[in-house]
Scaffold this motif. Structure first.
Motif, PDB file in Angstrom:
ATOM      1  N   LYS A 252       0.855  -1.182   0.000  1.00 23.62           N
ATOM      2  CA  LYS A 252       0.000   0.000   0.000  1.00 23.62           C
ATOM      3  C   LYS A 252       0.894   1.235   0.000  1.00 23.62           C
ATOM      4  N   VAL A 253       0.533   2.245  -0.820  1.00 22.83           N
ATOM      5  CA  VAL A 253       1.352   3.466  -0.831  1.00 22.83           C
ATOM      6  C   VAL A 253       1.154   4.213   0.488  1.00 22.83           C
ATOM      7  N   GLU A 254       2.278   4.471   1.156  1.00 25.40           N
ATOM      8  CA  GLU A 254       2.268   5.205   2.425  1.00 25.40           C
ATOM      9  C   GLU A 254       3.410   6.196   2.443  1.00 25.40           C
ATOM     10  N   LYS A 255       3.298   7.139   3.351  1.00 27.59           N
ATOM     11  CA  LYS A 255       4.379   8.115   3.494  1.00 27.59           C
ATOM     12  C   LYS A 255       5.294   7.678   4.638  1.00 27.59           C
ATOM     13  N   LYS A 256       6.587   7.617   4.313  1.00 27.58           N
ATOM     14  CA  LYS A 256       7.569   7.223   5.332  1.00 27.58           C
ATOM     15  C   LYS A 256       8.743   8.179   5.242  1.00 27.58           C
ATOM     16  N   ASP A 257       9.093   8.807   6.333  1.00 25.02           N
ATOM     17  CA  ASP A 257      10.197   9.786   6.335  1.00 25.02           C
ATOM     18  C   ASP A 257      10.010  10.835   5.236  1.00 25.02           C
ATOM     19  N   GLY A 258       8.787  11.257   5.049  1.00 28.04           N
ATOM     20  CA  GLY A 258       8.514  12.329   4.084  1.00 28.04           C
ATOM     21  C   GLY A 258       8.487  11.884   2.630  1.00 28.04           C
ATOM     22  N   GLN A 259       8.613  10.568   2.396  1.00 30.81           N
ATOM     23  CA  GLN A 259       8.605  10.093   1.001  1.00 30.81           C
ATOM     24  C   GLN A 259       7.540   9.026   0.790  1.00 30.81           C
ATOM     25  N   LEU A 260       7.098   8.908  -0.451  1.00 28.49           N
ATOM     26  CA  LEU A 260       6.074   7.910  -0.769  1.00 28.49           C
ATOM     27  C   LEU A 260       6.737   6.569  -1.098  1.00 28.49           C
ATOM     28  N   TYR A 261       6.192   5.520  -0.505  1.00 26.51           N
ATOM     29  CA  TYR A 261       6.729   4.164  -0.718  1.00 26.51           C
ATOM     30  C   TYR A 261       5.599   3.151  -0.858  1.00 26.51           C
ATOM     31  N   ASN A 262       5.898   2.049  -1.532  1.00 26.94           N
ATOM     32  CA  ASN A 262       5.007   0.890  -1.538  1.00 26.94           C
ATOM     33  C   ASN A 262       5.360   0.054  -0.313  1.00 26.94           C
ATOM     34  N   VAL A 263       4.512   0.117   0.707  1.00 29.10           N
ATOM     35  CA  VAL A 263       4.825  -0.577   1.957  1.00 29.10           C
ATOM     36  C   VAL A 263       4.141  -1.953   1.968  1.00 29.10           C
ATOM     37  N   GLU A 264       4.961  -2.987   2.084  1.00 25.94           N
ATOM     38  CA  GLU A 264       4.442  -4.362   2.025  1.00 25.94           C
ATOM     39  C   GLU A 264       3.639  -4.686   3.285  1.00 25.94           C
ATOM     40  N   PHE A 265       2.437  -5.290   3.100  1.00 24.78           N
ATOM     41  CA  PHE A 265       1.651  -5.686   4.279  1.00 24.78           C
ATOM     42  C   PHE A 265       1.221  -7.153   4.239  1.00 24.78           C
ATOM     43  N   ASP A 266       1.468  -7.836   3.147  1.00 18.97           N
ATOM     44  CA  ASP A 266       1.144  -9.261   3.089  1.00 18.97           C
ATOM     45  C   ASP A 266       2.020  -9.911   2.017  1.00 18.97           C
ATOM     46  N   VAL A 267       2.168 -11.225   2.088  1.00 18.28           N
ATOM     47  CA  VAL A 267       3.053 -11.900   1.129  1.00 18.28           C
ATOM     48  C   VAL A 267       2.509 -13.276   0.758  1.00 18.28           C
ATOM     49  N   ILE A 268       2.660 -13.606  -0.523  1.00 23.08           N
ATOM     50  CA  ILE A 268       2.409 -14.977  -0.973  1.00 23.08           C
ATOM     51  C   ILE A 268       3.792 -15.520  -1.316  1.00 23.08           C
TER      52      ILE A 268
END
Ligand code: PHB
Length: 389
Positions: free
Chosen positions: A363-379
């Motif tokens: 999910k795209v989230e803001k981390k340390d002022g930058q946009l990232y694809n943050v992983e929340f689940d895995v297959i």
């Protein structure tokens, strides 16, 4: 053609190995990429990653110097094919690599077969590519891997009526088909399947149609470099405010462009094999080194395909004592390789020569002022679902 290459290989092997010259002869890797045109960012990312791999691992393997020959095909299949031929015949490369788009890989496959030259596909992602030649090994990913992951996630998260929008060529058609099949399996529905041209697409009329259909979500595949345009028009039309969720394969929220796409991307969920935010020690080191070597540029999934492709080539060279046995021995030494990549654990399936790796939901989230694809689940350890069809 076949016997000519075979003879050349045997003569060279005899001459070199008998005299000890083998070790002194450079092993050449042809890296064919779109450095100009619509997919230029793919070329830039992969070249940078290949050079980083060499800087970190040295330019000598099993006593042989490695020479990287980078060529620009401009994203045009005829050019890729011509360049590949020249690299094999004139430069006598031991490996062909790169291939920024599916048609470029498919155009080159017969040359790999005829010349028995391993062809490492670092970017292109249509499922069928590995079947086009027994000399193809892939380190990128496949669209069915992402589409199946999204087709399972979306209905479980309230998206039962979805419209698909894909680029109208190999990977887009794979994404469309496998997403739809998986939705149906999960008792959900694809209301309409829209296809946009690969070259200079105008998304406006398609997005208008999506608005009229009022789906729960829009599922998108466009190739790396085209995501920002879709995102911009999606937001300009206020489709998010109209309650239409945006989902897709991770090509949409490409790390190469994500930070410039703006906060409208927050919350967009995609499935993919690599995020620059992947929380492993190895990835942190990779991202840092890549940025340092490239003026702060963030590596994307293309860079990782290139980096891992170089690893596969280097390891095969080690295991064949510098490429002894020619292309066939090199491909054999690529099959079955298993190692930790910046994306997580990866494996080259010995049967299919295709990549097996984790599919992440992000999910795209803001981390340390930058946009990232943050992983929340895995297959875990997903093979290409396209191979069993
Ligand atoms: C492809 O043409 O196979 C391709 C290109 C770019 C992507 C994915 C697939 O991001």
């Amino acid at each position: 053609m076949k016997s000519r290459f075979l003879t050349r290989w045997m003569v060279l092997a005899l001459m070199c190995s008998a005299s000890g010259l083998w070790a002194q002869e450079a092993f050449k890797i042809g890296l064919i990429l779109p450095m100009t045109g619509q997919s230029a960012s793919t070329g830039k990312q992969i070249e940078a990653a290949a050079r980083l791999y060499m800087a970190q691992n040295g330019d000598k393997v099993a006593g042989r110097k490695i020479e990287l020959i980078v060529k620009d095909d401009g994203g045009v299949p005829d050019a890729t094919k011509r360049i590949a031929q020249e690299l094999v015949v004139n430069d006598k490369v031991g490996v062909l690599s790169g291939f920024g788009l599916t048609p470029l890989a498919l155009a080159t496959a017969p040359i790999a077969t005829q010349s028995k030259t391993p062809m490492v596909v670092m970017a292109a992602a249509t499922s069928s590519i590995t079947e086009a030649s027994p000399f193809i090994v892939r380190t990128s990913f496949t669209l069915p891997q992402c589409a199946v992951a999204m087709g399972d996630w979306a209905p479980k998260n309230g998206m039962k009526r979805v419209v698909t929008l894909v680029s109208d060529y190999g990977p887009g058609l794979d994404a469309e088909r496998y997403f739809k099949e998986r939705m149906q399996l999960n008792s959900a529905q694809v209301l309409e399947s829209l296809r946009v041209p690969l070259r200079n697409p105008d998304f406006a009329p398609f997005l208008q149609k999506v608005r009229d259909l009022k789906p729960d979500a829009l599922f998108v595949f466009v190739p790396s470099g085209a995501g920002a345009a879709v995102m911009k028009q999606f937001l300009e039309r206020g489709m998010d405010k109209a309650g239409i969720k945006l989902i897709g394969t991770g090509d949409l929220t490409d790390d190469d462009q994500l930070n410039d796409m703006g906060e409208g991307t927050l919350g967009v969920v995609t499935a993919h094999h690599y995020s620059a935010a992947h929380p492993s020690a190895l990835n942190k080191k990779f991202v840092e080194a890549f940025k340092k070597a490239n003026n702060g540029l963030r590596p994307n999934f293309m860079a990782v395909g290139g980096y891992d492709g170089m690893r596969v080539i280097y390891e095969a060279l080690k295991n064949t004592k510098g490429g002894q046995g020619g292309g066939e021995a090199m491909v054999a030494a690529m099959k079955g390789q298993i190692f930790e990549s910046p994306r997580g654990q990866i494996y080259i399936d010995a049967q299919t020569r295709d990549v097996v790796h984790n599919m992440y939901l992000r999910k795209v989230e803001k981390k340390d002022g930058q946009l990232y694809n943050v992983e929340f689940d895995v297959i875990k350890d997903m093979k290409d679902p396209g191979k069993s069809k």
